[in-house]
Design a protein around this motif. Structure first.
Motif, mmCIF file in Angstrom:
data_model
loop_
_atom_site.group_PDB
_atom_site.id
_atom_site.type_symbol
_atom_site.label_atom_id
_atom_site.label_comp_id
_atom_site.label_asym_id
_atom_site.label_seq_id
_atom_site.Cartn_x
_atom_site.Cartn_y
_atom_site.Cartn_z
ATOM 1 N N UNK A 1 -5.804 3.505 19.451
ATOM 2 C CA UNK A 1 -4.341 3.521 19.451
ATOM 3 C C UNK A 1 -3.792 2.203 18.943
ATOM 4 N N UNK A 2 -4.347 1.101 19.422
ATOM 5 C CA UNK A 2 -3.870 -0.209 18.987
ATOM 6 C C UNK A 2 -4.163 -0.420 17.505
ATOM 7 N N UNK A 3 -5.329 0.013 17.049
ATOM 8 C CA UNK A 3 -5.648 -0.087 15.627
ATOM 9 C C UNK A 3 -4.621 0.659 14.788
ATOM 10 N N UNK A 4 -4.256 1.848 15.224
ATOM 11 C CA UNK A 4 -3.236 2.609 14.505
ATOM 12 C C UNK A 4 -1.903 1.868 14.491
ATOM 13 N N UNK A 5 -1.548 1.244 15.602
ATOM 14 C CA UNK A 5 -0.300 0.474 15.658
ATOM 15 C C UNK A 5 -0.319 -0.681 14.663
ATOM 16 N N UNK A 6 -1.441 -1.387 14.604
ATOM 17 C CA UNK A 6 -1.548 -2.525 13.691
ATOM 18 C C UNK A 6 -1.477 -2.051 12.242
ATOM 19 N N UNK A 7 -2.120 -0.941 11.950
ATOM 20 C CA UNK A 7 -2.044 -0.387 10.598
ATOM 21 C C UNK A 7 -0.618 0.007 10.244
ATOM 22 N N UNK A 8 0.113 0.557 11.200
ATOM 23 C CA UNK A 8 1.524 0.872 10.958
ATOM 24 C C UNK A 8 2.313 -0.388 10.616
ATOM 25 N N UNK A 9 2.048 -1.469 11.351
ATOM 26 C CA UNK A 9 2.755 -2.727 11.106
ATOM 27 C C UNK A 9 2.458 -3.239 9.701
ATOM 28 N N UNK A 10 1.187 -3.211 9.310
ATOM 29 C CA UNK A 10 0.825 -3.685 7.976
ATOM 30 C C UNK A 10 1.513 -2.842 6.904
ATOM 31 N N UNK A 11 1.510 -1.511 7.088
ATOM 32 C CA UNK A 11 2.149 -0.626 6.105
ATOM 33 C C UNK A 11 3.638 -0.938 5.969
ATOM 34 N N UNK A 12 4.300 -1.212 7.088
ATOM 35 C CA UNK A 12 5.744 -1.431 7.064
ATOM 36 C C UNK A 12 6.118 -2.815 6.551
ATOM 37 N N UNK A 13 5.289 -3.813 6.827
ATOM 38 C CA UNK A 13 5.668 -5.198 6.530
ATOM 39 C C UNK A 13 5.069 -5.703 5.220
ATOM 40 N N UNK A 14 3.789 -5.391 4.966
ATOM 41 C CA UNK A 14 3.105 -5.906 3.774
ATOM 42 C C UNK A 14 3.317 -4.941 2.607
ATOM 43 N N UNK A 15 4.527 -4.899 2.093
ATOM 44 C CA UNK A 15 4.865 -3.996 0.993
ATOM 45 C C UNK A 15 4.191 -4.449 -0.305
ATOM 46 N N UNK A 16 3.861 -3.485 -1.201
ATOM 47 C CA UNK A 16 3.175 -3.849 -2.457
ATOM 48 C C UNK A 16 3.899 -4.905 -3.271
ATOM 49 N N UNK A 17 5.230 -4.958 -3.195
ATOM 50 C CA UNK A 17 5.981 -5.926 -3.999
ATOM 51 C C UNK A 17 5.707 -7.368 -3.578
ATOM 52 N N UNK A 18 5.033 -7.547 -2.442
ATOM 53 C CA UNK A 18 4.710 -8.889 -1.971
ATOM 54 C C UNK A 18 3.349 -9.365 -2.469
ATOM 55 N N UNK A 19 2.714 -8.607 -3.347
ATOM 56 C CA UNK A 19 1.402 -8.985 -3.874
ATOM 57 C C UNK A 19 1.465 -10.388 -4.467
ATOM 58 N N UNK A 20 0.505 -11.201 -4.080
ATOM 59 C CA UNK A 20 0.442 -12.573 -4.561
ATOM 60 C C UNK A 20 1.188 -13.574 -3.711
ATOM 61 N N UNK A 21 2.005 -13.093 -2.773
ATOM 62 C CA UNK A 21 2.798 -14.008 -1.959
ATOM 63 C C UNK A 21 2.195 -14.233 -0.575
ATOM 64 N N UNK A 22 1.444 -13.252 -0.062
ATOM 65 C CA UNK A 22 0.889 -13.370 1.292
ATOM 66 C C UNK A 22 -0.488 -14.002 1.212
ATOM 67 N N UNK A 23 -0.630 -15.177 1.819
ATOM 68 C CA UNK A 23 -1.890 -15.918 1.747
ATOM 69 C C UNK A 23 -2.756 -15.760 2.982
ATOM 70 N N UNK A 24 -2.190 -15.244 4.060
ATOM 71 C CA UNK A 24 -2.965 -15.138 5.286
ATOM 72 C C UNK A 24 -2.491 -14.027 6.190
#
Length: 507
Positions: free
Chosen positions: A79-102
């Protein structure tokens, strides 16, 4: 001076915090995605190189532990893994490629999952609040010199830590234990599932009760006591030792380093701005804590506290309370408060007729470590009102903080100031005035939201953007002790200890 009773802290906080948040267009690269898995929710957000949260780039998924009267307190790791994956999907949008270093992760401390060779969970995640291993903790105290164990590992023999929990599993589920390839914290499980890499952060390893606090390595004696081998545990990584795991699933994270999980208590201290040995953080959340960052080689630990190694040169010294926000929730659901506002109640002058309360609804950690302790209400009569019971319980919580601060003063010197953080400090701001009155030290509210998440981001930024100056967290006006209340709370502290000695310590 102290605040007037109806000081509008919430309005003040909104004004102060607004300047701390930055729009994405103005955010300074590189960015960090920080994820915090707490007791009541998983949440995540983007932070820029200056440590400022990016407006609109956050997501939260509530959850709750599964509990039972026998001491069960678990959560489903899938359940927690699914929650974390939801967060990544919502926050780490493809348009941010190259900007997120960590990508940086923290979780509630002291968790345990049994896993197979592929990292798949064989058990639920046993949380720090699961007390079913109390008989094993008692047995360990009879077998070992607890004072010596605490000095070596920084942890007591208690249900919150893994030696007792691992022995409980070995005694109650031997067939399961025989199938276990790896023992993981919740954060390690998430990292393994998301990246295929194994690593445990130093602070998370220390919170297990299995780490030698002086060397930073797994403690052979405690591994033997727990009945596990070193190859069942992940390598220990300091916060500046990330793993590289290029992500095909999330293009925005293709170049990101993934940082080993840190314990939420350490992240909360960093996020609140407490990085020296004279600034103490009092955390007010579902549970509570008082913590200070000290050199790792601190010689002698006060018996009521823990000391967790957090990196190559530092440790976190402090104590924890099981019931803070949990106590408030209990009051609101159990008593007929009839519209009584708890924060307004805290703003009233102390009343000697208030019942004395030991606030151990789910056992005690610091300073007495009585896992089986339960709440005690003393001085309740026919005229006692629900409001008086509520006031007594909240005073008992504050007096529990005082006990930890007193132990800290013996171990690291009295604090110059106390920083207050956590959702309960914002929900009930007058708790901070109560803490100032009870401890005799000024209390400074940390007014930023999600200080734990902020600290997790800052730890990663120290590696991916070491030369960028950070924006300091915002704070509110100090709560200062009211001199006229000092005698009242000194007398209450004495009564607390007398009641504790008679009811808890005598068991």
């Amino acid at each position: 001076m102290s605040r007037p009773p109806h000081y509008d802290l919430h309005q003040h906080d909104r004004k102060v915090t607004m300047g701390f948040v930055v729009d994405l267009a103005e955010a300074q690269d590189p960015l960090v995605l920080a994820i915090d898995v707490g007791s009541t929710a998983a949440r995540g957000g983007l932070y820029d190189a200056r440590g400022r949260p990016v407006a609109g780039a956050r997501h939260k998924v509530p959850h709750a532990f599964t509990t039972a009267a026998d001491g069960t307190a678990v959560i489903d790791p899938a359940l927690v893994l699914d929650e974390v994956e939801q967060i990544i999907e919502r926050v780490a949008r493809p348009r941010l490629a190259g900007r997120i270093a960590g990508v940086a992760l923290d979780t509630f401390a002291s968790s345990l999952i049994a896993a197979d060779a592929a990292g798949n969970a064989l058990t639920p995640c046993y949380t720090y609040a699961d007390s079913r291993c109390a008989p094993q903790a008692t047995a360990l105290r009879a077998e070992l010199d607890e004072a010596e164990v605490q000095q070596r590992t920084g942890a007591r023999l208690h249900t919150s830590y893994l030696p007792a929990r691992l022995r409980w599993l070995r005694e109650t589920q031997p067939e399961l234990v025989a199938r276990v390839a790896s023992w993981l914290s919740l954060g390690e499980y998430l990292l393994w599932q998301l990246t295929g890499e194994r690593a445990v952060g130093t602070s998370t390893a220390a919170w297990s009760g299995l780490l030698d606090r002086r060397t930073g390595d797994w403690d052979p004696t405690m591994l033997e006591v727990a009945g596990i081998s070193p190859d069942q545990l992940a390598p220990v990584h300091h916060p500046d030792q990330p793993v590289r795991a290029p992500s095909e699933r999330w293009p925005a994270l293709a170049e990101a380093s993934w940082f080993p999980v840190v314990a939420d208590g350490y992240a909360a201290n960093i996020g609140s701005g407490a990085t020296d040995a004279r600034t103490v953080v009092a955390s007010f959340a579902t549970s509570g804590a008082v913590r200070v960052r000290v050199p790792a080689d601190i010689a002698e630990l006060p018996s009521g506290l823990w000391c967790y190694r957090v990196d190559a040169g530092h440790a976190l010294l402090g104590g924890a309370l099981n019931d803070v926000g949990r106590a408030v929730s209990w009051l609101e659901t159990t008593l007929q408060l009839d519209g009584v506002d708890l924060d307004d109640l805290l703003a009233t002058e102390p009343d000697p007729a208030t019942p004395m309360v030991l606030p151990f609804l789910s056992g005690e950690r610091s300073t007495g470590w009585a896992a089986g302790a339960r709440a005690v209400f003393d001085g309740v009569g026919a005229a006692t009102t629900p409001a008086a019971l509520a006031r007594g319980l909240l005073e008992g919580v504050a007096l529990s903080y005082r006990r930890v601060v007193a132990e800290l003063s013996r171990g690291a010197g009295g604090p110059d100031r106390i920083l207050a953080s956590g959702r309960m400090s914002q929900q009930l701001p007058n708790l901070q005035q109560l803490l100032a009155d009870v401890t005799g030290a000024p209390v400074t509210p940390v007014t930023i939201k999600r200080s734990t998440l902020h600290g997790t981001a800052l730890l990663a930024l120290d590696t991916v953007a070491p030369d960028v100056p950070r924006t300091p967290p915002t704070t509110g006006e100090d709560y200062r002790p009211v001199t006229e209340r000092a005698a009242y709370y000194a007398e209450r502290a004495e009564r607390f200890e007398e009641l504790y000695s008679a009811v808890v310590a005598s068991r």
